[in-house]
Design an enzyme around this catalytic site. Sequence first.
Site, PDB file in Angstrom:
ATOM      1  N   TYR A  24     -31.111 -29.370   1.730  1.00 22.09           N
ATOM      2  CA  TYR A  24     -31.881 -29.045   0.534  1.00 22.09           C
ATOM      3  C   TYR A  24     -31.133 -28.152  -0.451  1.00 22.09           C
ATOM      4  CZ  TYR A  24     -35.627 -30.712   3.561  1.00 22.09           C
ATOM      5  OH  TYR A  24     -36.416 -31.476   4.399  1.00 22.09           O
ATOM      6  N   HIS A  29     -35.958 -28.272  -5.943  1.00 22.20           N
ATOM      7  CA  HIS A  29     -36.918 -27.355  -5.333  1.00 22.20           C
ATOM      8  C   HIS A  29     -36.247 -26.103  -4.805  1.00 22.20           C
ATOM      9  CE1 HIS A  29     -41.147 -27.403  -4.977  1.00 22.20           C
ATOM     10  NE2 HIS A  29     -41.299 -27.811  -3.732  1.00 22.20           N
ATOM     11  N   TYR A  74     -39.702 -22.964   5.135  1.00 23.32           N
ATOM     12  CA  TYR A  74     -39.949 -24.147   4.313  1.00 23.32           C
ATOM     13  C   TYR A  74     -40.964 -23.780   3.227  1.00 23.32           C
ATOM     14  CZ  TYR A  74     -37.055 -26.901   7.385  1.00 23.32           C
ATOM     15  OH  TYR A  74     -35.979 -27.373   8.085  1.00 23.32           O
ATOM     16  N   ASN A  76     -43.706 -24.786   1.743  1.00 15.73           N
ATOM     17  CA  ASN A  76     -45.164 -24.726   1.765  1.00 15.73           C
ATOM     18  C   ASN A  76     -45.724 -23.551   2.554  1.00 15.73           C
ATOM     19  OD1 ASN A  76     -44.818 -27.093   0.371  1.00 15.73           O
ATOM     20  ND2 ASN A  76     -45.903 -28.381   1.827  1.00 15.73           N
TER      21      ASN A  76
END
EC number: 3.1.1.29
Length: 200
Positions: A24, A29, A74, A76
Amino acid sequence: MFGRARAEAQTALVVGLGNPGPRYATTRHNAGFMVVEELARRHGVGLVKSGHQSIWGKGLVEGRPVIAALPQTYMNLSGEAVAALLSYYRLPPTQLVVAHDDLDLELGRLKVAARGGAAGHKGVGSIISLLGTDEFARLRFGVGRPRHDEPIEQFVLNGFYADQRELGQKMVQVAADCLEVILGKGLAEAMQRFHRPFSN
């Protein structure tokens, strides 16, 4: 909150939002990670400590004590890491600054706010839920919207389009500049200086 005059500098917790791991690292994001990493690099804040569900480090930015952190939960579940850090250091949410990407801003736009809702950002929503308040500062930077009808989840978990990469890199630099102003001179001055588009 983050006013110009202080009898003594209060410690700020500066959190960049993103997802852990190399998969990532360069995605839209993870722009929050990129900005806080750049701020830390400039000021010699080593992001080498591991704990409180984060990678973090302590140092001075513009003469102010700062804890810079990258949650490892992560996106969320970002609130778990933020709540743990605030609790450990006994800091109120008013000394928190969250740096994160925003789909509703075009690439190359920054927005500074002292409070507000999540506006659909699940990382910010997690923080509000775990802290029980939206009274914390945030720096939002635009990543824009998909060009090719990609699902939003796919869009944010991929890197910038080839013709956006230079502007994306510039935005990271300018966002780090903005964090320096927030920490050193306050939110009002940061709003005045950075609520405008910039060019590459």
